[in-house]
Design a protein around this motif. Structure first.
Motif, mmCIF file in Angstrom:
data_model
loop_
_atom_site.group_PDB
_atom_site.id
_atom_site.type_symbol
_atom_site.label_atom_id
_atom_site.label_comp_id
_atom_site.label_asym_id
_atom_site.label_seq_id
_atom_site.Cartn_x
_atom_site.Cartn_y
_atom_site.Cartn_z
ATOM 1 N N ARG A 51 0.857 -1.179 0.000
ATOM 2 C CA ARG A 51 0.000 0.000 0.000
ATOM 3 C C ARG A 51 0.890 1.224 0.000
ATOM 4 O O ARG A 51 2.067 1.146 0.360
ATOM 5 N N THR A 52 0.334 2.356 -0.364
ATOM 6 C CA THR A 52 1.069 3.608 -0.230
ATOM 7 C C THR A 52 0.519 4.444 0.911
ATOM 8 O O THR A 52 1.015 5.544 1.161
ATOM 9 N N HIS A 53 -0.508 3.948 1.612
ATOM 10 C CA HIS A 53 -1.091 4.727 2.697
ATOM 11 C C HIS A 53 -0.164 4.747 3.906
ATOM 12 O O HIS A 53 0.146 3.715 4.484
ATOM 13 N N GLN A 57 4.409 11.265 6.023
ATOM 14 C CA GLN A 57 4.439 11.638 4.613
ATOM 15 C C GLN A 57 5.695 11.134 3.906
ATOM 16 O O GLN A 57 5.662 10.783 2.723
ATOM 17 N N GLU A 58 6.825 11.075 4.628
ATOM 18 C CA GLU A 58 8.076 10.619 4.019
ATOM 19 C C GLU A 58 7.970 9.188 3.502
ATOM 20 O O GLU A 58 8.616 8.820 2.515
ATOM 21 N N ASN A 59 7.160 8.380 4.185
ATOM 22 C CA ASN A 59 7.022 6.982 3.773
ATOM 23 C C ASN A 59 6.207 6.822 2.492
ATOM 24 O O ASN A 59 6.353 5.824 1.784
ATOM 25 N N VAL A 60 5.345 7.786 2.212
ATOM 26 C CA VAL A 60 4.462 7.663 1.053
ATOM 27 C C VAL A 60 5.275 7.601 -0.236
ATOM 28 O O VAL A 60 5.004 6.769 -1.112
ATOM 29 N N GLU A 61 6.289 8.451 -0.359
ATOM 30 C CA GLU A 61 7.081 8.444 -1.586
ATOM 31 C C GLU A 61 7.855 7.139 -1.748
ATOM 32 O O GLU A 61 7.947 6.592 -2.853
ATOM 33 N N LEU A 62 8.411 6.622 -0.645
ATOM 34 C CA LEU A 62 9.106 5.330 -0.715
ATOM 35 C C LEU A 62 8.144 4.233 -1.156
ATOM 36 O O LEU A 62 8.481 3.375 -1.973
ATOM 37 N N ALA A 110 -2.910 14.325 2.320
ATOM 38 C CA ALA A 110 -1.479 14.362 2.008
ATOM 39 C C ALA A 110 -1.143 13.387 0.886
ATOM 40 O O ALA A 110 -0.343 13.699 -0.005
ATOM 41 N N GLN A 111 -1.758 12.215 0.918
ATOM 42 C CA GLN A 111 -1.542 11.245 -0.161
ATOM 43 C C GLN A 111 -1.965 11.813 -1.517
ATOM 44 O O GLN A 111 -1.242 11.691 -2.504
ATOM 45 N N GLU A 112 -3.138 12.414 -1.536
ATOM 46 C CA GLU A 112 -3.628 13.005 -2.793
ATOM 47 C C GLU A 112 -2.679 14.083 -3.304
ATOM 48 O O GLU A 112 -2.419 14.183 -4.510
ATOM 49 N N ALA A 113 -2.133 14.879 -2.374
ATOM 50 C CA ALA A 113 -1.193 15.933 -2.761
ATOM 51 C C ALA A 113 0.085 15.349 -3.354
ATOM 52 O O ALA A 113 0.778 16.012 -4.132
ATOM 53 N N GLN A 114 0.389 14.097 -2.994
ATOM 54 C CA GLN A 114 1.579 13.419 -3.527
ATOM 55 C C GLN A 114 1.262 12.591 -4.772
ATOM 56 O O GLN A 114 2.102 11.837 -5.240
ATOM 57 N N ALA A 117 -3.660 7.969 -6.370
ATOM 58 C CA ALA A 117 -5.063 7.850 -6.797
ATOM 59 C C ALA A 117 -5.888 7.231 -5.675
ATOM 60 O O ALA A 117 -5.594 6.129 -5.208
ATOM 61 N N LEU A 118 -6.914 7.944 -5.252
ATOM 62 C CA LEU A 118 -7.779 7.478 -4.169
ATOM 63 C C LEU A 118 -9.236 7.623 -4.576
ATOM 64 O O LEU A 118 -9.592 8.499 -5.360
ATOM 65 N N GLN A 119 -10.074 6.766 -4.000
ATOM 66 C CA GLN A 119 -11.513 6.843 -4.231
ATOM 67 C C GLN A 119 -12.209 6.848 -2.870
ATOM 68 O O GLN A 119 -12.024 5.918 -2.075
ATOM 69 N N TYR A 120 -12.998 7.892 -2.602
ATOM 70 C CA TYR A 120 -13.771 7.958 -1.367
ATOM 71 C C TYR A 120 -15.087 7.215 -1.591
ATOM 72 O O TYR A 120 -15.758 7.415 -2.609
#
Length: 394
Positions: A51-53, A57-62, A110-114, A117-120
């Motif tokens: 997952r990317t969640h 925030q630093e972990n999201v890019e990795l 923050a994920q969306e800003a990076q 792709a997300l769906q609510y």
């Protein structure tokens, strides 16, 4: 014959990824040493969720960079036979009203800003994707389509094979007994198979990192922590096309996925049992643990109230005080690079982490800044603390 451009300690998924990337980036003579066999340690105990969640925030890019590799694994390794065992089923996370709701909302923004792709989803939409669950109490549900799970052992052995094809030497059943340091820089390692020399050593020792602390005199805050994983078989199948889930509304912040295409693999995402010493041997899975986890599962998945226990095992995390890894050069010892303290994130991040450790070892610019992951953060107080409390979602 015993002089190398770089030596990697540990042939788990982080170590084999590092070795592959060292060779890919131009290191001509790389040695990997492991006390057991490739992927036999904590890698083999991974739940394999991708997952990317992250609320850090630093972990999201990795995670984002790693997902790209997993999603194109054979091409990335230039090996048509390589496989990560990827099941691309997506990842669903939710929270109820309470203390996890706003942290989840902020993490998703923050994920969306990076660029993730997300769906609510509303409860009806969520149930269409995960029909065995009920969502009556949820206040926020989000689905990440570019996610799923894979096979950590298969990834480690694939990285190892690709590394060997690029000239890397991997010695299994060889224990490192000491890192040799002269005049403030590393010059090699002493092992059960003799001395090997290099001015660059990368430690990916995981729960055995306290050995590195003894050899260097550095304070490396990491502890081994055991977690229980169970597989349940209920009257309704948890199929491969149903997403991985994270239930922030449950007491144990449960996570789970399809196991074998029919069963549910599930565990708690909170602190586990701290061990007095590193040990990957299987611990006892108590009936109390099974009952506690099973009761939480039944609240979210009503038909699983009558589920049977198919199997269980324990996995050990290398946990730091902020539940995030230390990556990069260690202070005071030139040529010594480390990656430890993944706290349950290691497999998800392994492609990107292996690459940036290799870049650091070769003194190349790193794809992602290593400053937030520096060891010094534990003395400066600049910790990478997750928004959900102690646990492996960070």
């Amino acid at each position: 014959m015993n002089v190398y451009d770089a030596i990697v300690i540990g042939a788990g998924v982080i170590g084999t990824s590092t070795a592959f990337h060292l060779a890919q980036l131009g290191a001509r003579n790389v040695l990997v040493l492991d006390r057991k066999t490739i992927g036999e340690g904590t890698t083999s105990q991974s739940s394999g969720i991708l997952r990317t969640h992250y609320s850090v925030q630093e972990n999201v890019e990795l995670a984002q960079r790693s997902w790209s590799t997993f999603n194109n694994f054979a091409a990335y390794l230039e090996d048509e036979d390589a496989s990560s065992g990827l099941v691309k089923c997506g990842y669903m996370i939710w929270a109820a009203e309470g203390d996890k709701l706003e942290p989840l909302r902020q993490s998703l923004l923050a994920q969306e800003a990076q660029g993730i792709a997300l769906q609510y989803l509303d409860p009806v939409q969520a149930k269409a994707l995960l029909p065995i669950a009920q969502f009556d109490d949820t206040a926020l549900i989000c689905f990440e389509p570019e996610a799923g799970f894979a096979d950590a052992y298969l990834v480690a052995t694939s990285f190892a094979r690709a590394a060997r094809r690029r000239g890397v030497t991997i010695k299994e059943g060889v224990s490192v007994e000491k890192v040799i340091i002269e005049n403030g820089r590393v010059v090699g390692v002493d092992t059960s198979a003799g001395r090997f020399l290099s001015d660059t050593v990368v430690s990916t020792q995981n729960i055995w990192t306290p050995e590195l602390e003894q050899w260097t005199g550095l304070k490396l805050p990491v502890r081994p922590e055991r977690h229980t994983v169970i597989a349940l078989e209920g009257p309704q199948a948890y199929s491969y096309n149903m997403p991985v889930f994270k239930d922030l509304a449950s007491k144990g912040m449960l996570y789970g996925r399809s196991y074998g295409g029919n069963q549910m693999l599930v565990s708690e995402g909170v602190a586990g049992e701290t061990l007095s010493s590193p040990d990957t041997e299987q611990g006892d899975v108590s009936l109390d643990d099974v009952v506690e986890i099973g009761a939480q599962v039944a609240e979210r998945f009503p038909s699983f109230e009558t589920a049977g226990l198919a199997t269980s095992w324990t996995g050990v995390y290398d946990v730091t005080p902020d539940w995030n890894p230390v990556l990069g050069a260690l202070p005071g010892v030139e040529g010594l690079i480390a990656g430890f303290g993944f706290s349950g994130h290691g497999f998800k991040l392994s492609p990107a982490v292996g690459r940036i450790l290799a870049q650091a070892a070769l003194k190349l610019p790193t794809d992602v800044s290593l400053k937030p992951y520096a060891l010094e953060r534990f003395t400066t107080g600049q910790l990478l603390v997750g928004k959900y409390g102690s646990g492996a979602v960070s």
